[in-house]
Design an enzyme around this catalytic site. Structure first.
Site, PDB file in Angstrom:
ATOM      1  N   CYS A 167       0.822  -0.992   0.073  1.00 14.52           N
ATOM      2  CA  CYS A 167      -0.066   0.092  -0.089  1.00 14.52           C
ATOM      3  C   CYS A 167       0.792   1.137  -0.215  1.00 14.52           C
ATOM      4  O   CYS A 167       1.268   1.600   0.869  1.00 14.52           O
ATOM      5  CB  CYS A 167      -1.107   0.065   1.144  1.00 14.52           C
ATOM      6  N   GLY A 168       0.928   1.897  -1.214  1.00 19.01           N
ATOM      7  CA  GLY A 168       1.846   2.849  -1.384  1.00 19.01           C
ATOM      8  C   GLY A 168       1.283   4.304  -0.496  1.00 19.01           C
ATOM      9  O   GLY A 168       1.863   4.843   0.107  1.00 19.01           O
ATOM     10  N   HIS A 169       0.027   4.461  -0.637  1.00 17.34           N
ATOM     11  CA  HIS A 169      -0.565   5.771  -0.071  1.00 17.34           C
ATOM     12  C   HIS A 169      -0.442   5.488   1.443  1.00 17.34           C
ATOM     13  O   HIS A 169      -0.381   6.584   2.078  1.00 17.34           O
ATOM     14  CB  HIS A 169      -1.988   5.941  -0.530  1.00 17.34           C
ATOM     15  N   ASP A 178      -9.761   3.557  -5.246  1.00 16.86           N
ATOM     16  CA  ASP A 178      -8.416   4.375  -4.726  1.00 16.86           C
ATOM     17  C   ASP A 178      -8.778   5.874  -5.199  1.00 16.86           C
ATOM     18  O   ASP A 178      -8.814   6.138  -6.299  1.00 16.86           O
ATOM     19  CB  ASP A 178      -7.155   3.887  -5.332  1.00 16.86           C
ATOM     20  N   GLY A 202      -0.043   4.076  -4.780  1.00 18.31           N
ATOM     21  CA  GLY A 202       1.345   3.970  -4.886  1.00 18.31           C
ATOM     22  C   GLY A 202       1.844   2.744  -5.399  1.00 18.31           C
ATOM     23  O   GLY A 202       2.828   2.929  -6.469  1.00 18.31           O
TER      24      GLY A 202
END
Length: 342
Positions: free
Chosen positions: A97-99, A257, A262
């Site tokens: 999970c980039g965010h 999203d 991300g």
């Protein structure tokens, strides 16, 4: 039952909420047992078996919604990192999970959990996530507030190009790429639409159709870690310029999203680089459905992973605190840990 009483799930559950590019991120800061295991992957496995009721309580309505996202903070795998994290969403527990990584690092700095450089203007924090180890760099303003976080992702690669599947919309051809999780990527020109809020119900329905169709067409498993498997989401994209795109990533069970995504951005970088459409070092601007932006780069060639050339990518965005909460469950509540209407 009052907010300070004990619930059937244990102590009242305390959270701090952030958003990154509009996408929520609920960080659990108290009220749950420490996740068991020697590594983040093992702790993810333990959470799947032991904390799914907590996940549902925090994600489901009336405390959350179908597009809620969150995480349990854990110790890192070893002393070479500062933080570990296990992510969760409307369907279960994700591998990347980039965010969320951007929000987690922002929270860790703002709460003093990790230190900053002597000049107070930067910080380097290493985070262990289920897909691997991420080195994160934060930029701070003169008042010590986090302006942006950039993370160097695990190696991203294209698993398969031009995979054609049959759908209710006809035959569609997608690429499948890994950026911490596996994504199908589809240009919306093939659908004859543009990316706007009116398109979202149709994209949710199509994502729910494409995930199993892609998995029937090709074995979607990371060659080096079998727990990193399956199509996590579908990235619907449209070009805005030579190195700028808008996307809507629909992941898990039809979850939208709000950020540019991300880990999905890393997957898109791998596809663009493999197709000769984005050179190393060129800034790529990735826009979301709410017009928030991540900037991203292919910074180097990565290792060859079971015959797949990979790239090293970096993604940068900003997160902002939105509040905090103390959640509990009245044992008389007939709705229990909640529900989802979508």
């Amino acid at each position: 039952m009052t907010d300070t009483a004990e619930s059937p799930l244990g102590l009242p559950i305390r959270t701090v909420d952030y958003h990154t590019g509009g996408e929520p991120f609920r960080i659990v800061t108290g009220g749950v047992p420490e996740l068991q295991g020697r590594t983040v992957l093992e702790r993810r496995r333990w959470a799947m078996a032991n904390l799914d009721d907590v996940r549902r309580l925090l994600v489901n309505e009336p405390r959350g919604h179908a597009d809620m996202y969150g995480a349990f903070v854990t110790p890192p795998n070893d002393d070479w990192a500062e933080l570990g994290v296990v992510f969760f969403h409307n369907e279960g527990f994700s591998t990347a999970c980039g965010h969320g990584t951007i929000a987690l690092v922002t929270w860790a700095i703002e709460t003093g959990r990790v230190g900053v450089a002597p000049d107070g203007r930067s910080a380097t924090i290493t985070v262990d996530v289920p897909s691997g180890r991420l080195v994160c760099s934060a930029r701070l303003d003169g008042d010590g507030r986090v302006e942006a976080v950039r993370f160097r992702n695990v190696p991203a690669f294209v698993l398969a190009r031009d995979v054609t599947v049959r759908t209710a919309s006809g035959l569609l051809t997608l690429d499948i790429a890994f950026g911490g999780a596996f994504y199908g990527t589809l240009g919306v020109d093939a659908l004859g639409i543009s990316l706007n809020p009116a398109a979202l119900p149709g994209l949710i329905a199509l994502q729910r159709e494409l995930r199993p169709a892609l998995e029937r067409s090709i074995r979607v498993v990371h060659p080096e870690e079998p727990e990193l498997a399956g199509i996590y989401g579908v990235i619907f994209w449209e070009a805005l310029g030579p190195a700028e795109q808008r996307n809507v990533t629909v992941f898990a069970d039809g979850e939208i999203d709000r950020s540019p995504c991300g880990s999905g951005t890393s997957a898109r970088l791998a596809v663009l680089h493999a197709r000769g459409e984005l050179a190393t070092g060129v800034t790529f601007r990735h826009r979301s459905i709410v017009d928030s932006v991540f900037e991203a780069w292919v910074v180097d060639e990565g290792p060859v992973i079971n015959g797949h050339a990979s790239v090293v990518t970096e993604v940068e965005g900003a997160a902002f605190r939105t509040g905090e909460a103390l959640f509990s469950l009245d044992p008389r509540d007939p709705l229990g840990t909640g529900f989802l209407l979508r």
